[in-house]
Enzyme design. Structure first.
Site, mmCIF file in Angstrom:
data_model
loop_
_atom_site.group_PDB
_atom_site.id
_atom_site.type_symbol
_atom_site.label_atom_id
_atom_site.label_comp_id
_atom_site.label_asym_id
_atom_site.label_seq_id
_atom_site.Cartn_x
_atom_site.Cartn_y
_atom_site.Cartn_z
ATOM 1 N N GLY A 14 0.837 -1.190 0.000
ATOM 2 C CA GLY A 14 0.000 0.000 0.000
ATOM 3 C C GLY A 14 0.870 1.237 0.000
ATOM 4 N N CYS A 15 0.411 2.257 0.660
ATOM 5 C CA CYS A 15 1.131 3.525 0.727
ATOM 6 C C CYS A 15 2.498 3.335 1.379
ATOM 7 C CB CYS A 15 0.301 4.531 1.526
ATOM 8 S SG CYS A 15 1.155 6.076 1.843
ATOM 9 N N PHE A 16 3.543 3.829 0.730
ATOM 10 C CA PHE A 16 4.877 3.635 1.299
ATOM 11 C C PHE A 16 5.112 4.432 2.571
ATOM 12 C CE2 PHE A 16 6.454 6.137 -2.694
ATOM 13 C CZ PHE A 16 5.938 7.336 -2.230
#
Length: 180
Positions: A14-16
């Protein structure tokens, strides 16, 4: 003093910003870099990644000392701190850039990743089958500077409070002995 032999792991969950914040807190992890991998164009920029058309995933490159934390332990934490059963999605973040993926660098990492997925699926750890991609690592491009160390520099921001803090709480409760 002996030489430290660092290894590298590359995960997309997902979002880093989320994955970076989790793995920065682990003993044996010396560096976490947010970036892009798994896509088709060279030197992509965030504005291109967000379209989902480049094929890149938001990913992190983890430099770790296997004397303190193993690749298998990193995999355990990876699977425990995101949802590996949702295809191209983590929470409200949708698109191939938010897929769950392990980008292996050698046969051992590939074997360990597949064994972990098989084990978690066979044990019914998740209600749905794991859809995490296991692919060879190609080029990894560092994300722009403002994405690096994001949570530590912006922990009061709403996204950090509502999305990242629960992941860090789970990390604290489940893997306390692995924390710096």
């Amino acid at each position: 003093m002996g030489k430290i032999n660092l290894e590298t792991a590359v995960f997309a969950g997902g979002c880093f910003w989320c994955t970076e914040a989790v793995f920065q807190r682990l003993k044996g992890v010396s560096k976490v870099i947010s970036g892009y991998t798994g896509g088709t164009i060279k030197n992509p920029a965030y504005r291109e990644i967000t379209t989902g058309r480049t094929g890149h995933a938001e990913a992190i490159k983890i430099e770790f000392d296997p004397e303190f934390i193993s690749f298998t332990e990193l995999l355990e934490i990876f699977f425990a701190t995101h949802d590996p059963t949702t295809l191209n999605r983590q929470g409200a973040d949708r698109g191939t850039q938010y897929r769950s993926a392990i980008f292996y660098q050698n046969d051992e990492q590939q074997r360990l990743a597949k064994e972990m997925i098989d084990f978690l699926d066979s044990e019914g750890v998740f209600e749905s089958p794991i859809v995490t991609e296991v692919s060879p690592l190609g080029a990894f491009y560092n994300a722009e500077d403002y994405h690096q160390n994001y949570y530590n520099l912006n922990s009061e921001q709403g996204y950090c409070q509502f999305v990242i803090n629960p992941k860090l709480s789970k990390l604290q409760n489940t893997f306390k002995s692995k924390l710096k």
